[in-house]
Scaffold this active site. Structure first.
Site, mmCIF file in Angstrom:
data_model
loop_
_atom_site.group_PDB
_atom_site.id
_atom_site.type_symbol
_atom_site.label_atom_id
_atom_site.label_comp_id
_atom_site.label_asym_id
_atom_site.label_seq_id
_atom_site.Cartn_x
_atom_site.Cartn_y
_atom_site.Cartn_z
ATOM 1 N N ASN A 71 -5.615 -2.955 -11.097
ATOM 2 C CA ASN A 71 -6.716 -3.449 -11.915
ATOM 3 C C ASN A 71 -7.995 -3.355 -11.091
ATOM 4 O O ASN A 71 -8.003 -3.733 -9.921
ATOM 5 C CB ASN A 71 -6.480 -4.905 -12.326
ATOM 6 C CG ASN A 71 -5.255 -5.062 -13.203
ATOM 7 O OD1 ASN A 71 -4.957 -4.196 -14.018
ATOM 8 N ND2 ASN A 71 -4.544 -6.156 -13.036
ATOM 9 N N HIS B 273 -4.991 -4.119 -4.459
ATOM 10 C CA HIS B 273 -3.558 -4.413 -4.542
ATOM 11 C C HIS B 273 -2.945 -3.688 -5.725
ATOM 12 O O HIS B 273 -3.600 -3.413 -6.719
ATOM 13 C CB HIS B 273 -3.287 -5.916 -4.644
ATOM 14 C CG HIS B 273 -3.906 -6.604 -5.826
ATOM 15 N ND1 HIS B 273 -5.253 -6.901 -5.895
ATOM 16 C CD2 HIS B 273 -3.353 -7.055 -6.974
ATOM 17 C CE1 HIS B 273 -5.508 -7.516 -7.031
ATOM 18 N NE2 HIS B 273 -4.365 -7.620 -7.727
ATOM 19 N N HIS C 248 0.290 -3.771 -8.457
ATOM 20 C CA HIS C 248 1.335 -4.568 -9.089
ATOM 21 C C HIS C 248 2.510 -3.628 -9.348
ATOM 22 O O HIS C 248 2.328 -2.588 -9.988
ATOM 23 C CB HIS C 248 0.875 -5.116 -10.446
ATOM 24 C CG HIS C 248 -0.284 -6.046 -10.377
ATOM 25 N ND1 HIS C 248 -0.135 -7.409 -10.493
ATOM 26 C CD2 HIS C 248 -1.607 -5.811 -10.229
ATOM 27 C CE1 HIS C 248 -1.326 -7.976 -10.419
ATOM 28 N NE2 HIS C 248 -2.231 -7.034 -10.252
#
Length: 117
Positions: free
Chosen positions: A90, A103, A105
């Site tokens: 994101n 990061h 996911h």
């Protein structure tokens, strides 16, 4: 400075061991841990140990670490025995990013719909 740990960054604190996490993998450049608010039966976050606000800035500044991050996401999926999985980055609050430290996911263990929402 970009790349340096940020005092106000949750993920920098987790990477430094200042905040506990359910760690599933660790390398010299990355850390993978279970999400505290999972959106799928398997939901693991993979972060670089260096601070960059999102995946695009990480890739531009440190492409080798961005590659490490993606490779580790695949390793996590393998260790979690996921036959199908989704890797999500994101970028920006409008896309759902709430922690401004790059990061990935890793999501799996259930069917994933498209479009994602």
């Amino acid at each position: 400075m970009v790349g340096e740990p940020q005092d106000d960054c949750l993920f920098c604190k987790i990477a430094a061991g200042q905040i506990p996490a359910d760690v599933v993998r660790e390398t010299e450049t990355t850390l993978a841990f279970r999400d505290i608010s999972p959106q799928a039966p398997t939901h693991v976050l993979v972060i670089p140990k260096v601070h960059h606000p999102d995946a695009a800035s990480l890739a531009a500044a440190e492409p080798a670490i961005a590659a490490d991050l993606l490779r580790e996401a695949g390793q996590v999926a393998g260790e979690e025995k996921l036959k199908s999985y989704r890797i999500v980055f994101n970028t920006g609050s409008g896309a759902g990013q709430t922690v401004f430290h790059a990061h990935a996911h890793v999501l799996g263990g259930r069917g994933m719909q498209w479009p994602p929402g």
